[in-house]
Motif scaffolding. Structure first.
Motif, short mmCIF file in Angstrom:
data_model
loop_
_atom_site.label_atom_id
_atom_site.label_comp_id
_atom_site.label_asym_id
_atom_site.label_seq_id
_atom_site.Cartn_x
_atom_site.Cartn_y
_atom_site.Cartn_z
N VAL A 117 0.85 -1.19 0.00
CA VAL A 117 0.00 0.00 0.00
C VAL A 117 0.89 1.23 0.00
N ARG A 118 0.37 2.31 -0.58
CA ARG A 118 1.05 3.62 -0.58
C ARG A 118 0.27 4.54 0.35
N VAL A 119 0.96 5.08 1.35
CA VAL A 119 0.33 5.95 2.33
C VAL A 119 -0.04 7.28 1.66
N THR A 120 -1.32 7.67 1.78
CA THR A 120 -1.81 8.89 1.14
C THR A 120 -2.03 10.03 2.13
N GLY A 121 -2.28 9.71 3.40
CA GLY A 121 -2.51 10.77 4.38
C GLY A 121 -3.06 10.25 5.68
N LEU A 122 -3.42 11.19 6.54
CA LEU A 122 -3.94 10.88 7.86
C LEU A 122 -5.45 10.69 7.84
N ARG A 123 -5.92 9.81 8.72
CA ARG A 123 -7.35 9.75 8.97
C ARG A 123 -7.68 10.94 9.86
N ASN A 124 -8.73 11.62 9.55
CA ASN A 124 -9.16 12.76 10.36
C ASN A 124 -10.21 12.25 11.34
N PRO A 125 -9.85 12.07 12.62
CA PRO A 125 -10.84 11.58 13.59
C PRO A 125 -12.08 12.47 13.61
N CYS A 126 -13.26 11.85 13.71
CA CYS A 126 -14.50 12.60 13.65
C CYS A 126 -15.40 12.22 14.82
N GLN A 127 -16.56 12.84 14.86
CA GLN A 127 -17.52 12.65 15.95
C GLN A 127 -17.93 11.19 16.12
N GLN A 128 -17.87 10.39 15.07
CA GLN A 128 -18.25 8.98 15.19
C GLN A 128 -17.42 8.26 16.26
N ILE A 129 -16.20 8.73 16.50
CA ILE A 129 -15.36 8.12 17.53
C ILE A 129 -16.00 8.33 18.91
N ASN A 130 -16.56 9.51 19.15
CA ASN A 130 -17.26 9.74 20.42
C ASN A 130 -18.56 8.96 20.49
N ASP A 131 -19.22 8.74 19.36
CA ASP A 131 -20.43 7.92 19.35
C ASP A 131 -20.10 6.49 19.74
N PHE A 132 -18.92 6.02 19.34
CA PHE A 132 -18.45 4.68 19.68
C PHE A 132 -18.08 4.61 21.16
N GLU A 133 -17.32 5.59 21.64
CA GLU A 133 -16.86 5.62 23.04
C GLU A 133 -16.76 7.09 23.46
N PRO A 134 -17.70 7.57 24.26
CA PRO A 134 -17.68 8.99 24.65
C PRO A 134 -16.33 9.41 25.24
N GLY A 135 -15.81 10.53 24.70
CA GLY A 135 -14.54 11.07 25.16
C GLY A 135 -13.32 10.58 24.40
N LEU A 136 -13.49 9.53 23.60
CA LEU A 136 -12.35 8.96 22.88
C LEU A 136 -11.80 9.93 21.83
#
Length: 186
Positions: A117-136
């Protein structure tokens, strides 16, 4: 690499899901298809597959075919009381022993015997992470000492050589030649 120990860089686990959900179940193996992504994964394709990006412009190239996340972030957030396991943050490949966030754009990662794989960039963490685990979200999105945003949600990549990837596979890192461009969100 971490501490120059490239020979210790490994795939911890692999995940895929044919449906758009936040977490992906861990599986025994994934098959990477050149220019496409992961066979049977909802984010595979030549054009963007992430729902928010499709809504903006469905013709964009898919720079997010394979999501890699370093298991070291699980260790880090555990100190804040979070219990996060492989696949839970939606990654396809969980790694250990590679400083994914410190890689420059265009780095090639050989996963196992054949897949690259060729690395293209960063994942931009979004609100879904808090929906999964509040505060994460706060734990994976912070500020560096110089005030810049730190994104710890892993990296995105495209498949340049297909192959099968399994937990335990070795990871080899090939840095790009020339000027190294720091990763930015894609």
């Amino acid at each position: 690499m971490i501490n120059g120990a490239q020979d210790q860089a490994r795939v911890v686990s692999v995940s895929r899901d044919g449906t758009h959900r936040f977490s992906k179940p861990v599986v025994d193996e994934i098959v990477l298809v050149e220019g496409w992504g992961i066979e049977g994964d909802a984010h595979a394709g030549t054009t963007v597959q992430h729902r928010s990006r499709v809504a903006r412009d469905p013709s964009q190239p898919n720079l997010r075919q394979v999501h890699l996340l370093h298991a070291e972030v699980f260790d880090e957030v555990a100190q804040d009381g979070f219990d996060v396991a492989p696949g839970a943050m939606g990654e396809n490949v969980t790694t250990r022993g590679v400083d994914l966030l410190g890689l420059p754009e265009g780095t090639l990662l050989r996963l196992g015997d054949d897949a690259v794989v060729r690395v293209t960039g960063l994942r931009n963490p979004c609100q879904q992470i808090n929906d999964f685990e509040p505060g994460l979200l706060r734990a994976v999105l912070g500020r560096a000492d110089d005030g810049t945003v730190e994104r710890k949600g892993g990296v995105m990549s495209v498949v340049v050589a297909g192959g099968t990837v399994r937990g335990g596979d070795r990871i080899d890192v090939e840095l790009p030649t020339g000027t190294h461009v720091p990763l930015a969100p894609v």
